[in-house]
Design a protein around this motif. Structure first.
Motif, mmCIF file in Angstrom:
data_model
loop_
_atom_site.group_PDB
_atom_site.id
_atom_site.type_symbol
_atom_site.label_atom_id
_atom_site.label_comp_id
_atom_site.label_asym_id
_atom_site.label_seq_id
_atom_site.Cartn_x
_atom_site.Cartn_y
_atom_site.Cartn_z
ATOM 1 N N VAL A 1 51.156 12.334 -15.278
ATOM 2 C CA VAL A 1 51.484 12.428 -16.565
ATOM 3 C C VAL A 1 51.828 12.392 -17.789
ATOM 4 O O VAL A 1 52.546 11.542 -18.346
ATOM 5 C CB VAL A 1 50.648 14.270 -17.038
ATOM 6 N N VAL A 2 53.391 12.842 -17.266
ATOM 7 C CA VAL A 2 54.191 12.528 -18.017
ATOM 8 C C VAL A 2 54.435 10.777 -17.204
ATOM 9 O O VAL A 2 55.062 10.282 -18.679
ATOM 10 C CB VAL A 2 55.652 13.113 -16.857
ATOM 11 N N GLU A 3 54.228 10.391 -16.723
ATOM 12 C CA GLU A 3 54.768 8.908 -16.029
ATOM 13 C C GLU A 3 53.544 8.699 -17.337
ATOM 14 O O GLU A 3 54.327 6.774 -17.288
ATOM 15 C CB GLU A 3 53.939 8.321 -14.365
ATOM 16 N N ARG A 4 52.518 8.696 -17.140
ATOM 17 C CA ARG A 4 51.939 7.807 -18.108
ATOM 18 C C ARG A 4 52.266 7.981 -19.914
ATOM 19 O O ARG A 4 51.997 6.552 -20.289
ATOM 20 C CB ARG A 4 50.228 7.834 -17.968
ATOM 21 N N ILE A 5 52.861 9.042 -20.034
ATOM 22 C CA ILE A 5 52.573 8.695 -21.097
ATOM 23 C C ILE A 5 53.887 7.889 -21.433
ATOM 24 O O ILE A 5 54.099 7.106 -22.856
ATOM 25 C CB ILE A 5 53.251 10.540 -21.782
ATOM 26 N N VAL A 6 55.210 8.656 -20.781
ATOM 27 C CA VAL A 6 56.441 7.440 -21.240
ATOM 28 C C VAL A 6 56.264 6.136 -20.712
ATOM 29 O O VAL A 6 57.616 5.555 -21.212
ATOM 30 C CB VAL A 6 57.220 8.460 -20.155
ATOM 31 N N ARG A 7 55.388 5.476 -19.548
ATOM 32 C CA ARG A 7 55.475 4.435 -19.372
ATOM 33 C C ARG A 7 54.413 3.921 -18.840
ATOM 34 O O ARG A 7 54.254 2.646 -19.751
ATOM 35 C CB ARG A 7 56.135 4.201 -17.879
ATOM 36 N N THR A 8 53.473 4.079 -17.926
ATOM 37 C CA THR A 8 51.402 3.732 -17.656
ATOM 38 C C THR A 8 51.160 2.996 -18.444
ATOM 39 O O THR A 8 50.998 1.866 -18.999
ATOM 40 C CB THR A 8 51.723 4.145 -16.730
ATOM 41 N N ASN A 9 51.352 4.068 -19.951
ATOM 42 C CA ASN A 9 50.211 3.638 -21.068
ATOM 43 C C ASN A 9 50.601 2.168 -21.854
ATOM 44 O O ASN A 9 49.739 1.295 -22.314
ATOM 45 C CB ASN A 9 49.911 4.686 -22.095
ATOM 46 N N ALA A 10 52.603 2.546 -22.112
ATOM 47 C CA ALA A 10 52.664 1.128 -22.198
ATOM 48 C C ALA A 10 52.487 0.057 -21.493
ATOM 49 O O ALA A 10 52.881 -1.034 -22.629
ATOM 50 C CB ALA A 10 54.006 1.262 -22.852
ATOM 51 N N ILE A 11 52.879 -0.403 -20.529
ATOM 52 C CA ILE A 11 52.977 -1.157 -19.330
ATOM 53 C C ILE A 11 51.327 -1.912 -19.153
ATOM 54 O O ILE A 11 51.086 -3.396 -20.077
ATOM 55 C CB ILE A 11 52.735 -0.866 -17.750
ATOM 56 N N GLU A 12 50.259 -1.093 -19.499
ATOM 57 C CA GLU A 12 49.188 -1.491 -19.684
ATOM 58 C C GLU A 12 48.613 -2.015 -20.945
ATOM 59 O O GLU A 12 47.946 -2.688 -21.253
ATOM 60 C CB GLU A 12 48.338 -0.150 -19.013
ATOM 61 N N LEU A 13 48.204 -1.234 -21.800
ATOM 62 C CA LEU A 13 47.960 -2.281 -23.353
ATOM 63 C C LEU A 13 49.526 -3.303 -23.754
ATOM 64 O O LEU A 13 48.566 -3.788 -24.358
ATOM 65 C CB LEU A 13 49.473 -0.823 -24.443
ATOM 66 N N LEU A 14 50.595 -3.017 -23.729
ATOM 67 C CA LEU A 14 50.975 -4.460 -24.064
ATOM 68 C C LEU A 14 51.457 -5.372 -22.844
ATOM 69 O O LEU A 14 52.270 -6.476 -23.205
ATOM 70 C CB LEU A 14 52.912 -4.045 -24.046
ATOM 71 N N GLY A 15 50.529 -5.282 -21.562
ATOM 72 C CA GLY A 15 50.889 -6.329 -20.837
ATOM 73 C C GLY A 15 51.554 -6.492 -20.199
ATOM 74 O O GLY A 15 52.430 -7.894 -19.634
ATOM 75 N N LEU A 16 52.785 -5.525 -19.867
ATOM 76 C CA LEU A 16 54.189 -5.313 -18.739
ATOM 77 C C LEU A 16 54.250 -5.692 -18.077
ATOM 78 O O LEU A 16 52.564 -5.745 -16.772
ATOM 79 C CB LEU A 16 55.121 -4.131 -19.398
ATOM 80 N N THR A 17 54.659 -6.125 -17.559
ATOM 81 C CA THR A 17 55.120 -6.372 -15.435
ATOM 82 C C THR A 17 55.635 -4.805 -15.148
ATOM 83 O O THR A 17 54.869 -3.732 -15.840
ATOM 84 C CB THR A 17 56.124 -6.886 -14.938
ATOM 85 N N PRO A 18 54.686 -4.467 -13.851
ATOM 86 C CA PRO A 18 54.337 -3.795 -13.524
ATOM 87 C C PRO A 18 55.521 -2.514 -13.268
ATOM 88 O O PRO A 18 55.745 -0.874 -13.967
ATOM 89 C CB PRO A 18 53.978 -4.069 -11.360
ATOM 90 N N GLU A 19 57.148 -2.981 -13.489
ATOM 91 C CA GLU A 19 57.968 -2.520 -13.689
ATOM 92 C C GLU A 19 58.648 -2.337 -15.246
ATOM 93 O O GLU A 19 59.471 -1.865 -14.963
ATOM 94 C CB GLU A 19 59.367 -3.759 -13.040
ATOM 95 N N GLY A 20 57.494 -2.535 -15.992
ATOM 96 C CA GLY A 20 57.803 -1.894 -17.212
ATOM 97 C C GLY A 20 58.844 -3.793 -18.295
ATOM 98 O O GLY A 20 59.290 -2.822 -19.136
ATOM 99 N N LEU A 21 58.592 -4.379 -18.241
ATOM 100 C CA LEU A 21 59.604 -5.894 -18.345
ATOM 101 C C LEU A 21 58.308 -6.783 -19.299
ATOM 102 O O LEU A 21 57.234 -7.000 -19.012
ATOM 103 C CB LEU A 21 60.459 -6.858 -17.946
ATOM 104 N N TRP A 22 58.943 -7.040 -20.178
ATOM 105 C CA TRP A 22 58.509 -8.397 -20.853
ATOM 106 C C TRP A 22 57.976 -9.480 -20.217
ATOM 107 O O TRP A 22 58.517 -10.042 -19.756
ATOM 108 C CB TRP A 22 58.870 -8.681 -22.209
ATOM 109 N N ARG A 23 56.433 -9.972 -20.247
ATOM 110 C CA ARG A 23 56.222 -10.917 -19.592
ATOM 111 C C ARG A 23 56.612 -12.993 -20.015
ATOM 112 O O ARG A 23 55.352 -12.481 -21.547
ATOM 113 C CB ARG A 23 55.304 -10.913 -18.996
ATOM 114 N N ARG A 24 57.233 -13.235 -20.024
ATOM 115 C CA ARG A 24 58.179 -13.961 -20.942
ATOM 116 C C ARG A 24 57.123 -15.325 -20.428
ATOM 117 O O ARG A 24 56.737 -15.722 -19.085
ATOM 118 C CB ARG A 24 59.339 -14.793 -20.764
#
Length: 411
Positions: free
Chosen positions: A388-411
């Motif tokens: 649950v903590v992982e979703r709040i702190v990372r996963t939701n943002a990764i999915e919403l903003l289309g980031l890489t699985p590692e949490g970085l911006w895709r240029r």
């Protein structure tokens, strides 16, 4: 021998609400020569007086040579706007943070310098960060209020180019996630700017929580449809920060800042009801909106009340023909609340929705949890399961903003 109880490491944070203080040359290095004397530029000058009452910020610049504390001021057309300690307060104790003008030398370099920002993110257990503007204000109101909209459009585009190419450029290593502006005064131009930036990987755009406060159409009108269509088609998230209507909540002209600071979530609350009752999410099914710095504890009751109104009063409430599902269902698919310090909200996650919550640190503002965002998160989320903590702190943002699985911006 009993096995040791090992607590999982708190996830690296993806902060969806931080801020940048724009370097002095952002516009002077990008605008056509004929606009350099009227476009945004920095001068050093004394402060004559300053106040922040009733939600209104009122600074007065002194003349050269006058007595008064020196600060760096943005000049733009007739606007005089100083850098203040509230723009960048990290590194100072709460009692040292006052309403005062400052210079670039008096702020933490991570406020405006990419390598220094990454270093401060490392200190704070932050991997990636979305940054809202400072001088343009939270959705570019500064350029909307200006007289010359030809220059205003160039300023918006210059800011976006700086954001994408420099602030989030190669030196940022994918850790800074671009958030761009639009020319709010023209929805067709706004749509074009969304598409221009989406073509280079941008997936978030700043917008006003309550556009009518800026003299602009509401989301209940059709005026914004070209802009909304562009966001819908490109998967661009509409990000609304508290204060992006240029009017912080307050109760009277003489109410101290503490009153407004306590109720900063109020505009987010009003805005969310606007969107849920607008029918826009049914017309543009891929639209996503997020409320930066609005916190989340207020959301369950508003959803409960909105559902009751939709069920009981929609016949005369003006929404029967455009809102065909309970607002809480629409919220679950389209709306995200952002928080940095909301223990009550975290105790009521089931009523909000685990997938609708994002974490932030608000660097470098006075409310920021830097450099202890991990410790604050651990204290408030200690009762939650690691996934649950992982979703709040990372996963939701990764999915919403289309980031890489590692949490970085895709240029």
């Amino acid at each position: 021998m009993a096995a040791m109880d090992t607590k999982p490491e708190f996830p690296l944070i993806i902060s969806v609400d931080d801020h940048t203080v724009e370097p002095a040359d952002v516009w002077q290095s990008r605008l056509p020569k004929k606009y350099l004397d009227t476009g945004p530029r920095i001068v050093r000058a004394p402060l004559k007086e300053i106040s922040f009452l009733g939600g209104r910020f009122r600074p007065v610049m002194g003349a050269s040579g006058e007595d008064g504390p020196l600060g760096d001021w943005w000049l733009y057309e007739g606007l005089q706007r100083p850098l203040t300690r509230l723009d960048t307060a990290v590194g100072y104790s709460r009692d040292e943070i006052k309403l005062e003008v400052i210079t670039y030398e008096q702020m933490r370099p991570g406020s405006y310098d990419v390598p220094q920002r990454l270093a401060d993110m490392d200190v704070n257990h932050v991997q990636s960060s979305v940054c809202f503007p400072s001088f343009p204000r939270f959705c570019g109101q500064t350029f909307t209020e200006a007289k010359d909209h030809e220059l205003g459009l160039l300023c918006v585009q210059a800011y976006n180019d700086w954001m994408v190419e420099e602030w989030c450029g190669p030196d940022a290593q994918g850790r800074l996630i671009p958030l761009t502006l639009i020319p709010l005064w023209d929805a067709e131009l706004a749509a074009a700017e969304v598409r221009r930036n989406a073509a280079r990987g941008v997936r978030a755009v700043a917008f006003s929580e309550i556009p009518p406060h800026l003299g602009l159409p509401s989301v209940h009108s059709d005026d914004w449809d070209p802009f909304l269509a562009a966001c819908d088609e490109t998967g661009t998230v509409i990000a609304m920060h508290i204060g992006s209507s240029s009017r912080m909540p307050s109760t009277s002209k003489d109410a101290p800042p503490a009153v407004g600071s306590t109720i900063t979530f109020a505009n987010c609350c009003f805005s969310m009801v606007d969107w849920l009752m607008s029918g826009k999410f049914e017309r543009f099914p891929n639209l996503k909106v997020m409320y930066a710095e609005g916190q989340i504890g207020w959301i369950p009751y508003i959803l409960e009340r909105a559902d009751v109104v939709w069920e009981e009063n929609r016949g005369w409430g003006g929404v029967a023909d455009k809102v065909h599902r309970p607002p809480s269902e629409i919220f679950a698919e389209h709306v995200y609340g952002c928080f940095f310090d909301d223990a009550f909200g975290l105790q009521n996650l089931d009523a909000i929705g685990l997938g609708n919550v994002l974490y932030e640190t608000d660097y470098p503002h006075s409310d920021s949890t830097w450099p202890k965002s991990r410790e604050v998160g651990e204290a408030q989320m200690g009762h939650l399961e690691p996934d649950v903590v992982e979703r709040i702190v990372r996963t939701n943002a990764i999915e919403l903003l289309g980031l890489t699985p590692e949490g970085l911006w895709r240029r």
